[in-house]
Design a protein around this motif. Structure first.
Motif, PDB file in Angstrom:
ATOM      1  N   TYR A 145      45.060  -1.928   8.880  1.00 36.63           N
ATOM      2  CA  TYR A 145      45.855  -1.483   7.738  1.00 36.63           C
ATOM      3  C   TYR A 145      44.989  -1.235   6.510  1.00 36.63           C
TER       4      TYR A 145
ATOM      5  N   ILE B  13      51.493   5.313   1.882  1.00 34.69           N
ATOM      6  CA  ILE B  13      52.686   4.884   2.602  1.00 34.69           C
ATOM      7  C   ILE B  13      53.493   6.141   2.894  1.00 34.69           C
TER       8      ILE B  13
ATOM      9  N   MET C 156      50.258   4.602   7.183  1.00 37.68           N
ATOM     10  CA  MET C 156      50.256   3.458   6.267  1.00 37.68           C
ATOM     11  C   MET C 156      48.852   2.898   6.206  1.00 37.68           C
ATOM     12  N   LEU C 157      48.214   3.062   5.066  1.00 37.59           N
ATOM     13  CA  LEU C 157      46.825   2.639   4.905  1.00 37.59           C
ATOM     14  C   LEU C 157      46.626   2.133   3.484  1.00 37.59           C
TER      15      LEU C 157
ATOM     16  N   PHE D  76      54.425  -3.672  13.613  1.00 35.09           N
ATOM     17  CA  PHE D  76      53.111  -4.153  13.179  1.00 35.09           C
ATOM     18  C   PHE D  76      51.981  -3.519  13.987  1.00 35.09           C
TER      19      PHE D  76
ATOM     20  N   THR E 211      44.418  -5.356  14.447  1.00 38.72           N
ATOM     21  CA  THR E 211      45.504  -4.545  13.882  1.00 38.72           C
ATOM     22  C   THR E 211      45.665  -4.803  12.394  1.00 38.72           C
TER      23      THR E 211
ATOM     24  N   GLN F 236      46.283   8.391   8.456  1.00 34.88           N
ATOM     25  CA  GLN F 236      47.070   7.234   8.858  1.00 34.88           C
ATOM     26  C   GLN F 236      48.303   7.104   7.970  1.00 34.88           C
TER      27      GLN F 236
ATOM     28  N   PRO G  13      49.819   1.321  12.394  1.00 35.54           N
ATOM     29  CA  PRO G  13      48.493   1.864  12.045  1.00 35.54           C
ATOM     30  C   PRO G  13      48.091   3.081  12.867  1.00 35.54           C
TER      31      PRO G  13
END
Length: 455
Positions: A160, A60, A49-50, A35, A156, A47, A39
């Motif tokens: 995302y 992804i 995973m955004l 988690f 955090t 990034q 990011p």
């Protein structure tokens, strides 16, 4: 006065060590490293995973998904639900005890509390003591650390949806937008309140899983159980005493199984909906059994049938593959295979066709009939792609605008398109046609529309 609410005593869970505690902390580390770390992971210069809601694109790793790909989200949710049903049918509330965010953050916040205020007895003494400089400083430090963890969690979470490096620079320059500020504080406050104060109340009263878990349990489901035959009658005795001579079972009635329980239940009273299968009581009971010289397993993972029939571990495992488990497994395998196959076979671009509703049809130079459309092409790769447009469905129908269009990686473009048809080439009315969009080496997509011939 009659109170409408049950009086609640604060629960002070005692620290415990053992096999299942190590597994619980393994999942704490695994879930939080994912988690908090994901990011910051980069992929192809962005990034990894955004979920960019503003641009309506979800990244992804190598996948670029658009809102039209919501079917994949549905598939993931279905797989998650089936996994939950399967694990619950086989081994009870393993999700709750080891990987649920409420359990994970409660463990983290309890660890912070123990480090600052001490273990169970020390915390109870501190809470009962009058306010002093020591008590004030410890309580204040705990709150500061709790709030810091909550805010970092909220930061955090927002990372995302907003690129986290950009978000960090906004935080450092005090230039956060209103929505980013709201969600950082909202998610941070939720983490702080749920893990710091509400804790077991969330599991007992707010979480619906505890209420419908009984529908997924049967007598062959592994649950945390107390061996009544072996443990009763319970009672204190010296370490050297023979329990059989005293007419006692193996339970020494130390109540440590209650003291370590995060929801404050007594597992010796049987299965209760508050039990989250964390197995803390198993670890502490095994430790007590070692000290008094009795065999381990007075509290253990077992099934109702196993307790009634005295089955061994191998006999328990033989009853795992029962109808409901096989059904869950078959459906899960089918949905997972379908999702993976769909992702593998998907064409990495999307096409939408919109007719120009201002002018249904018109006559242009040369006496031809013309319809106007807008085609949206969404490039789901991260490289520029060139697409070739075509149309079919009526004799003589032709596309009179540019047939080739180039779109940058992970971008979409609305392309105006004009179709012309020789006059009297088709009777009046609405005629089905198909647009073709092709990209060399990637694939082709066909989308249907209509061509209007006026009366």
């Amino acid at each position: 006065m009659v109170s409408l609410f049950q009086a609640q005593k604060k629960i002070y869970p005692r620290s415990v060590t053992g096999l299942f505690t190590k597994w619980r902390w393994f999942f704490v580390w695994a879930t939080q490293l994912f988690f908090y770390g994901m990011p910051w992971l980069m992929w192809n210069g962005r990034q990894a995973m955004l979920f960019d809601l503003e641009s309506r694109r979800f990244y992804i790793f190598g996948l670029v998904l658009y809102p039209q790909d919501v079917i994949y989200l549905s598939g993931i949710l279905i797989i998650s639900a089936l996994l939950l049903f399967l694990f619950t049918a086989v081994a009870g509330r393993q999700w709750c005890g080891y990987a649920c965010p409420q359990t994970v953050y409660t463990e983290i916040y309890l660890w912070i509390e123990r480090k600052i205020e001490g273990d169970r007895s020390a915390r109870m003494r501190l809470d009962a003591a009058p306010m002093s400089a020591t008590k004030f400083s410890r309580k204040t430090l705990k709150q500061i650390v709790w709030i810091a963890v909550g805010l970092w969690t909220g930061f955090t979470f927002v990372g995302y949806f907003t690129p986290i490096r950009e978000l960090a620079s906004h935080v450092m320059s005090w230039s956060l937008g209103p929505w980013e500020t709201f969600w950082i504080f909202f998610y941070g406050f939720a983490t702080y309140g749920n893990a710091g104060y509400m804790r077991e109340q969330v599991c007992k009263y707010m979480c619906p899983y505890a209420r419908f878990q009984s529908a997924m349990f049967d007598k062959d489901t592994l649950i945390v159980t107390y061996d009544t035959r072996r443990g009763e009658p319970r009672g204190a005795r010296s370490k050297k005493a023979d329990p059989k001579a005293l007419g006692l079972g193996d339970c020494v009635n130390c109540t440590l199984c209650v003291q370590v329980c995060p929801t404050g239940i007594d597992i010796r009273e049987g299965l209760q909906y508050e039990c989250i299968s964390c197995a803390a009581c198993i670890d502490i009971c095994d430790e007590v059994m070692d000290k008094v010289g009795y065999p381990r397993g007075l509290i253990r993972y077992s099934t109702e049938h196993a307790m009634e029939e005295g089955w061994s571990g191998k006999q328990i495992l033989r009853h795992v593959l029962r109808p409901r488990v096989l059904i869950y497994s078959a459906i899960l395998a089918a949905v997972t295979f379908a999702l993976i196959a769909s992702l593998f076979l998907r064409t990495p671009f999307k096409v939408d066709i919109v007719r120009d509703r201002a002018t249904l049809a018109r006559i242009v130079a040369g006496g031809k009939l013309e319809n106007v459309y807008r085609i949206q092409i969404m490039n789901a790769t991260e490289k520029p792609q060139t697409y070739e447009l075509s149309v079919e469905g009526l004799p003589g129908l032709e596309l009179v605008t540019d047939k080739r269009v180039t779109i940058d990686g992970a971008q979409s473009l609305w392309v105006p398109v004009r179709l012309q048809l020789p006059y009297d080439a088709a009777p009046p009315g609405s005629h089905k046609i198909h647009f073709g969009v092709q990209s060399e080496g990637i694939g082709a997509v066909k989308e249907k529309s209509v061509f209007i011939v006026p009366r």
